[in-house]
Structures are given as C-alpha cells and as structure tokens.
Motif scaffolding. Structure first.
Motif, PDB file in Angstrom:
ATOM      1  N   ARG A   5       0.748  -1.324  -0.076  1.00  0.00           N
ATOM      2  CA  ARG A   5      -0.025  -0.052   0.068  1.00  0.00           C
ATOM      3  C   ARG A   5       0.934   1.400   0.107  1.00  0.00           C
ATOM      4  NH1 ARG A   5      -4.236   2.365  -1.530  1.00  0.00           N
ATOM      5  NH2 ARG A   5      -5.432   3.701  -0.340  1.00  0.00           N
ATOM      6  N   MET A   6       2.011   1.294   0.638  1.00  0.00           N
ATOM      7  CA  MET A   6       3.018   2.351   0.875  1.00  0.00           C
ATOM      8  C   MET A   6       3.565   2.691  -0.469  1.00  0.00           C
ATOM      9  SD  MET A   6       4.969   2.706   4.508  1.00  0.00           S
ATOM     10  CE  MET A   6       5.991   3.996   3.750  1.00  0.00           C
ATOM     11  N   MET A   7       3.869   1.819  -1.189  1.00  0.00           N
ATOM     12  CA  MET A   7       4.729   1.878  -2.408  1.00  0.00           C
ATOM     13  C   MET A   7       3.865   1.923  -3.625  1.00  0.00           C
ATOM     14  SD  MET A   7       6.459  -1.995  -2.716  1.00  0.00           S
ATOM     15  CE  MET A   7       6.909  -2.493  -1.130  1.00  0.00           C
ATOM     16  N   ILE A  58       2.315   4.135  -4.839  1.00  0.00           N
ATOM     17  CA  ILE A  58       2.156   5.362  -5.428  1.00  0.00           C
ATOM     18  C   ILE A  58       3.098   5.613  -6.566  1.00  0.00           C
ATOM     19  CG2 ILE A  58       3.768   6.375  -3.775  1.00  0.00           C
ATOM     20  CD1 ILE A  58       2.031   8.947  -3.644  1.00  0.00           C
ATOM     21  N   PHE A  59       4.179   4.736  -6.563  1.00  0.00           N
ATOM     22  CA  PHE A  59       5.133   4.997  -7.723  1.00  0.00           C
ATOM     23  C   PHE A  59       4.657   4.521  -9.005  1.00  0.00           C
ATOM     24  CE2 PHE A  59       8.244   5.076  -4.237  1.00  0.00           C
ATOM     25  CZ  PHE A  59       9.087   5.751  -4.689  1.00  0.00           C
ATOM     26  N   TRP A 118       0.176  11.503 -12.171  1.00  0.00           N
ATOM     27  CA  TRP A 118      -0.183  12.491 -11.276  1.00  0.00           C
ATOM     28  C   TRP A 118       0.598  13.629 -12.026  1.00  0.00           C
ATOM     29  CZ3 TRP A 118      -0.028  10.349  -5.658  1.00  0.00           C
ATOM     30  CH2 TRP A 118      -1.169   9.428  -5.621  1.00  0.00           C
ATOM     31  N   ARG A 123       0.040   9.333   4.454  1.00  0.00           N
ATOM     32  CA  ARG A 123       0.676   7.919   4.535  1.00  0.00           C
ATOM     33  C   ARG A 123       1.096   7.199   3.290  1.00  0.00           C
ATOM     34  NH1 ARG A 123       3.829   4.978   7.498  1.00  0.00           N
ATOM     35  NH2 ARG A 123       3.370   2.707   7.632  1.00  0.00           N
ATOM     36  N   MET A 124       0.245   7.468   2.332  1.00  0.00           N
ATOM     37  CA  MET A 124       0.589   6.798   0.714  1.00  0.00           C
ATOM     38  C   MET A 124       1.765   7.541   0.225  1.00  0.00           C
ATOM     39  SD  MET A 124      -2.773   5.663  -1.496  1.00  0.00           S
ATOM     40  CE  MET A 124      -1.807   5.513  -2.839  1.00  0.00           C
ATOM     41  N   MET A 125       1.850   8.729   0.557  1.00  0.00           N
ATOM     42  CA  MET A 125       3.226   9.432  -0.200  1.00  0.00           C
ATOM     43  C   MET A 125       4.161   9.700   0.490  1.00  0.00           C
ATOM     44  SD  MET A 125       1.161  13.501  -0.063  1.00  0.00           S
ATOM     45  CE  MET A 125      -0.140  13.196  -0.319  1.00  0.00           C
ATOM     46  N   GLU A 126       4.467   9.412   1.481  1.00  0.00           N
ATOM     47  CA  GLU A 126       5.524   9.611   2.475  1.00  0.00           C
ATOM     48  C   GLU A 126       6.915   8.827   1.962  1.00  0.00           C
ATOM     49  OE1 GLU A 126       6.589   6.692   5.173  1.00  0.00           O
ATOM     50  OE2 GLU A 126       6.922   8.315   6.147  1.00  0.00           O
ATOM     51  N   ILE A 127       6.474   7.752   1.327  1.00  0.00           N
ATOM     52  CA  ILE A 127       7.645   6.905   0.634  1.00  0.00           C
ATOM     53  C   ILE A 127       8.696   7.644  -0.216  1.00  0.00           C
ATOM     54  CG2 ILE A 127       6.240   6.287  -1.541  1.00  0.00           C
ATOM     55  CD1 ILE A 127       7.373   3.325  -0.774  1.00  0.00           C
TER      56      ILE A 127
END
Lengths: 675, 675
Positions: free
Chosen positions: A502-504, A506-507, A513, B502-506
């Motif tokens: 879930r955290m990654m 966004i790449f 975007w 949380r999703m973008m902090e990576i």
C-alpha cells in the motif's frame, strides 16, 4: 487483472481504492434497453427476467420461518472470488447476473444493492418486482430494513453466506433496534429454488504430481503444526475455510469453481488429527491412499462429508481446545458454533500467510509457466498484427483464439479468468468482456487492451498488454508511456523488507499524477501456483500483508479515457533480494511476465536514462528466456517478431524525438548556467 | 520535530512507524550511572529517587478503596502532548521523568513499562522499589496484572487519564478474567501527593487580537453548528476535550502547559448554548465581555467551573440529545457518563478537522511567522559560523542563544518545544536535548543538528537544519544529499486531492532506500497558528486525514548513524493547488520554512536537473522573502550570508564533481549505444 468479480470483498478494495471508475457511460443505451417501472403498464426490455414465481416461492419459505425479511448476498460458503452455478442464488432470485450486489426481500418489497458498474445491467435484467439501490454499504440496507420490517420482526440470513465482518456490521447496526437478525442454516433460496437448482458438483478431485508441488502435503501439515506449537496463545487446531487453503495444503485440485481449480471443502487440522470435509464420492481410491485415509494417526487424513463441517467443528469446540481461524475467509456459519474464548482470530489463517511466500521450487514452477504463457500471448499478438488490418478479427473471436493458443501449451488447464479483450472505447469500461453476441471489431485505428491469463499445472498467469497497429495520437502515446513509467518505477523500487505494498503503489501513479491523470483501481494482487489468479493477501492494498522475498504480485497501472480508449500494462513480478550499496535487508521486484511492450505506443522522450536501461535489460531477459522456447518449437515467425520487438530502445528513436531537451540540459551545465 | 513527548499516543505512531530507532546506545554509561538491584544491598546511583514514601502513601489510598492494583499513565485529562507539572503523577510516583511510560502499583510490587528510548534513563532514576518492563503494550501490563492481582481483585484507574481506546484495550483483555477494572474519579496519586502537588494554574486566559485570528469565535461557533445541522445523525452538541480545540474555537490562549499556549478547559457546544469549562478566576472582565458571558442566548458563552464538566455533561446527556465527540481526545472520564445511544463517535471532532484546514488569513499569518522565524535561525547560523571554530560554543548555550534570537522577533511567545541542539553522535539519539549539566561542545569536525521552533501570536514554527563547518566525509555528504532528495521529492510531488499522507511519504525515503539507508521515524506532522507544534490530525501517518488545500505539515526525512552523527532536514509546507497539463483537482506542497540548506553537505552529483531546478527556485524564494526583512532590520552580515548561501547551485560545482556520468550518458546516446 480480471474484473469479473473484483467487486466482492476483499476484491472490492482493489477496484474501489480510488472511488472506482466513476459511473461508466452506457454504450448504445436506448430507452428500449432498460426497464421503465414508472409508467403503467411498466416497460420491460426482452432481457428482463420475470421473478414473480421466484419471489412467491421465497416468501412462502420466509412465512414458514416467520421472517419479515431475508438477505441474499452474492457469495458462497468460502468467500470465493468466482462462484459455482449452484451458488448464484442472488442471480436466480433477481434476474441480475452481475458479480456484485446484495438482494433483500421483505413480504411486500424486494431490493437490490449494487455499485455503479452494474446499474445499467441491473436495469436491463430486473423486472419491476425489484427496487434498484445505487449503494453498496450495509448501512443503506439496514436503513431500508428499519423502514420495511415491523417492530419485533425477524430478518433471516444464511450464516454460511455472511463473512464474520458483514455479520458484525449488520449486528451492530441492528442491535439497538426492534428487529432481530436470525441465522438459518437451511438456505431459503435453495428451498425455493427446489429441484431446478444445479446439483452439487461431482467432478473428480485429484492430487498434483510431485513435479508440480513445492512440498508434500505432509511437509505442509508439519509446518502448520509447528506454527501452532510456537503460537503464544496455544492453538490446538487450525480451521480452513477458503477453497485454496485446502487445495494448497493437500496439493489437491478439482473443478467445482470456474477459473479456479478448486473443490468444495473445509479442513480442520488439529495437533493430532487431520479432517478433510469434502464430497467423498469425488475421491478415487488412489487419492484416498495418497491421503492416508485408511489409518487414524496424526498424519492420516480423515475424510468427512462436506455437509458435516458445522457439526464436527461444534463437537470439537466443546473440548478443551483453541481454534485458530483467519477471519477474512471464515463465515459466520462456523464462527457462531465456536465459543469466543476458544477462538484465536487472525485476519488470515497461517495457511494463507504461508502460501503467500513461494519456496524456491514453487518460484521456479511459476516462472516456467510464465515462459510458456508468453509463447501463447506472443503467438496471438503476431497473428493479430497480420490479421487486424484485414478487418476480420473481433474481440470475441480473438479471445477464443488466445484461449486456443494457451490450450496448446504444456500443462494447460484453461484460462485463469474471463479474458478482457477490448477494443477502442470498450477498454475504458471497468467490467467489459466481449460475448458471442456483443463485441467490437479490432482495427488499426484503435487501441486494443488484452488482459488474460492461464491456469497451468505449474502456475497461474495474468498479463495485460495494450497495443496499437496504426498511428496512435500524441495523447495516447503520452498516456501509454506514463503508465509504462509507473510500471517500471514500481518494478525497480528498492524497499526495506516488510514494507507494505500500500505504501509503495504510489510509484505506479506518479508519472500520471504529474500531468493530472490517474486510474481508479488498485495496482496489483498476489497470484498462485495453479491456484487463484487473485491470490490474497499479497498485493498493494491496505488489507495486504507486508512484502516478503518469494511473494508474487501483479503490477498493473492503467489509464482510461472514458468513451475513447483504455490502457493497462500488467506484469507479474516476484519479490527478490536487492543488493544495496550499504548493507541491509532490502528487496525489489523481478518481472516474470515475458511479453514485450508495444514500441508503437512508447514516447521515448518521456523516459529517463534509468527507464531506458531498465527496459533494455527487460528486453534482454525476454530474448534469453522466450527466444529459445520459440526456436525449440520452430515458431520462426514469432521468433523474428520477438527479436524486432525487443531491439534495445536506443538513440535512433531518441535522436529524432527527444534528444534536444537532454542536450540542452547538458549544454547549460557545461556553460555554467544553472538549470 | 520535537522528540520530547512523541512517544505518547497518537505521537507514538510517528516515532515508532518503523520500529523506532532500535536501542540507542548509552553515552558514557558506566556501572555507576545505573542502579543494580541484583546485589545486596542494591546499588543506587545518585540520580535515583527514593520512592518508598510515595508508594506507602499510594498503597494507603488503594487500601481505602479496596484496590489490589492501580494504573498510572503518563498523560493529562486532555490527551495533551506536553503536560503540566501537576499532571506529572507518574514521574512523582516512580522518580522516572521520561515523557512516555505507564506505572502500575500492586500491594507488593510496582512496575514501569516504557520503550527503548528510556530504558537507561529509567535505570538511572528509579530505585529498587520498581521493576522495569521493557515493553509498552497493554497486553504486557495485563499479563502482569493477571499474575499479581488475586482472583476477585479490583484494579483502579482514573478515567480522566484513560483514552477511550486504552480503556477498551484493558476492558477487552480483562473481561473474561476474575479481575475487575474500577473507574475512580478521585485520582489516588493526587491524594497521596497531597499538599506537595503543584496547584492548579491561575495564569490569565486572554483573547487573541483580531489581527492574529482567521475568523471570530462567533463565526467558528456558527460554522460548527452548521456542520451539526448537516450531520445525518443529528447531533445536538459537540463536546471538546483537547485543549487546542477550545483555544482555537474561542481564539483564547493561556499558559498552563509548557510550549503550548493553552489553558485547562472543555467545551460543550450545543445547538442552543455554549458552555466553557475553565478556571473562572483566570478570566478577567474584558475577556468575560469578549465571550458574551453575561447573557444567556445561543451566542453567549456560559462559564462553568473546570471541575464541573463531568456532572454537566452527565446532566445534559440525560435529555433527548446526541453528543458528537472525537474519540482520539475524549477520555473515558467523559465517555462513561454518556449513554452509548446518545453518542456520535468520530475519530476527530469537527473542530479538530475544521482547524486542520487554514483559511487564507490563517495561511498568511503562518507564512509571516515563518519569515521572522527564518531571521532568528539565520542569525544563529551566522553566529555559529563565526564562533564554533573558536571552540566556545556548546549545545546548551547555543540553544539558549537561539531562544534569545527568537525572543527578539515580533509577536514572539517562546519556543514551541524543547530545542534539539545536538552535535556529533548526540544527533543520532532519538530523544536528545542538551541540559545545563550535560552537553557537548560544537566543533568544525562534527555535524550539528538543530531542531527548534517558536510560538508567535501569528503562527507556530518548527524547522530542522543540519550543518557541518569543516570537511564532511563522503558518506556524510551522500547521506545528507539523499535526505535532501527525499525532502525535495516529497515537497514537489503532485497528487490528487484527498490523497493520504501515509501513501506519499515513501517519496521522502526512496533515495535512501536505493542504497540501503533509512530512518526510523515518521515523515511529518501538522502545525498550528499559535497552537500545537504537532497539530493532529494532519501528517504522513496512517491515522492522519487526507491532504487538503490549506493544510500545513512538516516534511522531515533524516538519517542517523548510531554513535556517529544524525541528519534531519525539516521544513513546514502548505498544501496548495497544482497546475497540471490536463485538468483535474491536483495538489502539491509549497515550503514556507525559509532557511537555506548547508551547501557544504550537498553532493551535487547525486541531484537530477529537476532537483537542481527545485533547489534554485527555493533559494530564489528565500531571497525574495527573507532578504528584504534582513535589510529592513539592517542585519547586513546576515544578508550577505543569505546571498552566499542562496547562490544558484550551478555547473561550477557540478563540473568538478559529477559532470562525467551525465556526459557519459549523453555521449552514449549520441553514439547510438543503448544505455
């Protein structure tokens, strides 16, 4: 990705992660296509099903049970993604065949709750006995129940069709009301359906050959028992409800469910016994022997009848025991017979979590299946390149040919989901699959999106390629390239062990975007070894478990231009160790899907040197792994096609389209001008 | 970032997001520093506090209430990040002054539970009456209670010191046991503490001048009431428990809490009345008039005594009402007097959520405070550059000087948290702040990390800069530059409205991850207008609400090399609209902290042209905003320093260090060789 049933929990999350796609535009929709219940007499299209008899029969059953309402979800007793014909109760009672939605029937009314993907389909298929509720949350159903059900009234449900989570939601919402929820194990739709209901399947259940398994069932049983022993809460048993849990544990497969090689089953694995609940008649003597079913020790499998599971679990739970369950796949039908203090609840069972990490043999098997799958897809793409310009190919016949090519591969066992073969604007529809009756012709003037996969004895595959045989617009190329950048950026990410997907994810979105584009679905899902094509709990969604070495996941960003075209680029990747400059436990992905991307759609000027390097390395891998297989099979035309489509992307293309900006940057730097 | 109390919920999440920092190495730790309870007689260092009298007094109170154990958390009745002296009950009873930890006292034993940051400190400060438990989860405390408390025994707690969440955790863990949890509103530590306990503060509460507020309190009250009216569950009242909620709503400030300009208070805002619970004697006639306290209409504030809140809420809750609360900041002390069916529970109250989005005037105020704050920090950095080489500066005196510089700025109202002024290896310690007694000298041979902030009437600031006045190692430069890239990559991200932090902090981590480096804390937190320096619920953690235009957050990646150095680069940024190539609702960040980064630590060869462009644009902004302010104040030396430190980063540096790789790339491309 298969869209078909990604609307049910937990697949719902994938689809709806970003508010789904919005409301898809109906294609060729006229007044005659859908019902009109506001005129008298109501207008019903030919596609609408008369459900009066079904409703009368169900209400008779409700009356016998003194119920004021009855809830009919779209699922089976194992929370399966694909369900068998005999579990299509909601379709039988409503006429609506969409894969997501809940029906509720009271004595005077009947309502269907479904999401925006299905509103038009519901209006085409339902008659005026049914209200369509354009919502899916349980709150909305409860509000309706509170208005329809008289004070003191009872609302019935089949506990085997309720997840623990949905039961808790209904229970919490109704607990301070005057309405009582009643769990009834005899399904009332089944009683109403009567003899017309499809029979319980009796296809054989078979053991996988050892060559196709990562470990024997005895090794797996020992491993799970060892996890039980190490657990601080001291479980004495693990209860398995998901069909792929039992299939994986025993290395058994069947064909009760479409697209998934499963059979209806439960397993109660205790510290001293193994009970397999299944249709006994589906097991031949060889399989019974394979399972040690004639002895009674801790490594002998006791075969019990599928229908006995509730009683057996209840009896077992009356002892001094602790039963470990995964709440995501256990239904309320089993949950309610286990006293709370004897339950050990995790989101996923230890089998589900263990299965998620493939051992080295399983990895090799899955990789091998992807090489052969690439051959089938490449054969199809080569054939399309020759035949689409002739104007003789349509979405449906194309998908059939692809199925044929896959079927010719070794160890093939059919498609892993319904192929999405979508041309032009159809590719922008979330749940589109062509039919024999309704399909579009493929054309060199349009993009074509192909999302498909196969089941093989060694592995399950899922790949999406988007192609254009003519001259794509600049916007189409930009969108395709940004989707590709997303795929590459996520695939080459280096991340610490145990980072959540879930955290990654966004790449996979950032390049879109940057210019104001996005996609409304999840970015990927786990996949199995001749198991589920959407194998939970691996993936990039909030409910997924952290990434670990040996997990396989799809990576599938997309972009959809409503009414015009759709793009998705999907690969399957395995999580591998990353070598970092400084020591540490870091991971990255290695893509195991091996079909080149469409060069005709790539705008090289948008790619960084790192993207080009990554792409050329990937192309080299495809040549090394698929090339010899094509030659071995004497598929010379396909081999030539592969060589052409995996030529390193180089300055020749870049020079004409995009060298200028980079040179400017270099020059400015050389000139000492700050960039 | 202020480390001091980021160990308590919800700040815990920030610190522990990635398993905290691991166990910090004790600095200069010898056997004489810590207690040794395993020898006879035990060894106690001079820093240990004899707690026998405190424990005897508390056990007497427990005996009076027939309790077998008593739980003492480290918090106040408002779940505040910083707590007043009179709320330091856990420190009084244990001797341990760390900001995170829970004490539990039974008739025969006493235990402290705290996290790894504080283990050494606890061993230094506690005597042998206390067991140290190196865990923090409630499960561990409950296991201890189950062993210590006899069957049928009662465990007492002050409900005003339990969040709803912790109460639920204790309740669930103990509900099937023979032990009963007992809520006792008279705090037993207070009774034991007696006359030595610090008095309730009596500092004046004052209204902010209109120039420093975004809207009047009447406008805010009307807005919240309008949200109540629109709410589908029909709340008749909002109950506010967090101190910044009441301070924000009425534009009132006080000084009851360190670093936060707050006063002890609650608010019950109903559809027809406004009740402010506060120490009445702290309000002068002018403030009473400002609050319309002498009338009784819906826009008149009824002042009630702070201690009456529980009774008043209970009385109100007996009517036909619905009370809307934010569960994160409401304690069990108020929760337990409201019948469940009269509660409307959200994670955050509507005031908390409304406050998170700053209106245009609030944005302008916050930006202005950051310009003056930059002046103070720049004055300090200039002074350090001159004085560190002399060897006369230490961490503590430096921090004092910075406080002095901030104090000289307009509208200054003290620091917003305890300054982290850390040289060399101290900067790698998670909770380090220098003291008058213990500090390190600053040196040109070491890196220096400065994390500090100010309270101003117009805004709260928080900024971290890491500097090196000598010759940093290649690794230090690489680590600093990768932290900087993280800061830049997150700051320049374009994302759809409502994306969660949380999703973008990576993006703040990727450049570190690429080479196997990382940091063990969160990436940022909200910040207020003369309110909390850590203003929940904005930020990059899982509990934070989605990003929206007008929110302010810190962005603060770091890297810590245990025993050697620490790096953090922290800016405050505001969420603004992004202009994208294709239309859509997209956002990005604009940094409002205005202090240059240390050029001495930047390895330009690691930066992309986009990074350089971003940096130079940022430097230009600093020049435009801070330059004129320095000139107006005739701070010529500082102005010259600013000009030097904001020179565009250009090819001069790049040519010597990093032109080669880029040229190779360009050349390869030109030569037609695939990269």
């Amino acid at each position: 990705m298969a869209w078909a049933r990604w609307g049910c929990c937990p697949w719902l999350v994938f689809l709806c992660a970003l508010g789904a796609w919005g409301h898809p535009k109906a294609v060729n929709l006229t007044g005659e296509d859908v019902r009109n219940c506001s005129i008298s007499p109501p207008y019903l299209p030919v596609t609408a099903v008369n459900t009066t008899a079904q409703l009368t029969a169900l209400r008779q059953q409700m009356h016998n049970q003194s119920l004021s309402a009855y809830i009919i979800p779209e699922t089976d007793a194992h929370m399966s993604e694909y369900i068998g014909k005999r579990d299509k109760r909601r379709a039988w009672i409503t006429g609506f065949t969409g894969s997501a939605g809940t029906a509720v029937v009271s004595m005077g009314k009947a309502g269907l709750w479904t999401d925006s993907r299905y509103w038009t389909q519901a209006e085409r298929q339902m008659d005026c006995n049914w209200e369509l509720h354009k919502e899916v949350d349980i709150t909305s159903i409860v509000t309706w129940l509170l208005a329809e059900v008289p004070a003191g009234g009872h609302v019935g449900f089949d506990p085997f069709l309720f997840s623990i989570g949905s039961w808790k939601s209904y229970y919490t919402a109704l607990k301070n009301s005057n309405i009582q929820l009643v769990s009834i194990t005899d399904n009332l739709v089944d009683l109403a359906w009567g003899s017309e209901k499809p029979l319980f399947p009796s296809q054989p259940i078979y053991a996988l050959k050892e060559a196709f398994t990562g470990s024997t069932w005895k090794e797996k049983v020992s491993d799970i028992r060892s996890q039980m022993q190490k657990h601080r809460k001291g479980p004495t048993a693990v209860l398995l409800s998901a069909l792929d849990e039992t299939a994986w544990l025993f290395n058994l497969r069947g064909s009760d469910i479409p697209y998934n090689p499963f059979f209806y089953s439960y397993t109660l694995l205790t510290d001293s016994s193994i009970r397999l609940f299944v249709n006994k008649s589906c097991l031949d003597s060889e399989t019974l022997k394979y399972l040690n079913s004639s002895c009674s020790g801790s490594m002998c499998v006791q075969i019990e009848n599928y229908s006995q599971v509730r009683g057996s679990v209840q009896t077992y739970a009356s002892g001094d025991v602790k039963i470990w369950i995964g709440t995501s796949y256990t239904t309320y039908g089993l949950y309610e017979v286990i006293p709370l203090e004897k339950l050990i609840e995790d989101t996923y069972s230890p089998v589900m979590v263990t299965k998620a990490v493939k051992n080295s043999k399983e990895q090799a098997l899955l990789r091998a299946s992807h090489v052969r799958d690439a051959v089938a897809v490449i054969r199809y793409l080569v054939w399309l390149e020759k035949n689409v310009p002739k104007g003789t190919v349509d979405e449906f016949s194309g998908a059939e040919l692809l199925d044929k090519f896959r079927g010719e591969e070794d160890f093939s066992s059919g498609p892993s989901f319904e192929t999405i073969s979508a041309s032009g604007l159809n590719a922008a529809l979330a749940h589109y699959s062509p039919t024999k009756e309704q399909h579009r012709k493929l054309s060199s003037d349009e993009m074509y999106l192909l999302d498909s996969g196969g089941q093989y004895w060694d592995g399950t595959t899922d790949i999406t390629r988007t192609v254009h045989w003519g001259t794509p617009s600049a916007f189409q190329k930009e969108a395709y390239t940004r989707v590709l950048i997303g795929n590459i950026d996520l695939s080459r990410l280096v991340f610490p062990a145990s980072t959540s997907g879930r955290m990654m994810e966004i790449f996979a979105r950032r390049a879109l975007w940057d210019v104001g584009l996005n996609y409304g679905h999840g970015t990927g899902h786990g996949i199995g070894n001749f198991l589920c094509v959407h194998e939970w709990p691996v993936g990039f969604q909030s409910g997924n478990i952290p990434m670990a070495k040996g997990m396989f996941t799809s990576i599938e960003p997309g972009y959809y231009q409503d009414g015009e075209f759709g793009i998705r680029i999907e690969d399957v990747a395995v999580v591998v160790e990353a070598k970092t400059k400084y020591p540490g436990s870091y991971l990255t992905f290695e893509v195991v899907s091996l079909v080149p991307y469409d060069r005709n759609l790539i705008d090289i000027s948008l790619l960084s040197p790192e993207h080009l390097q990554y792409l050329n390395h990937y192309y080299q891998t495809i040549r090394e792994k698929v090339g010899p297989e094509l030659q071995r099979r004497q598929l010379q035309e396909e081999f030539q096609w592969l060589q052409r489509h995996t030529e390193p992307l180089s300055a020749r293309a870049l020079r004409t389209t995009s060298l200028a900006p980079l040179l400017v940057v270099s020059s400015l730097i050389i000139l000492g001008w700050s960039v």
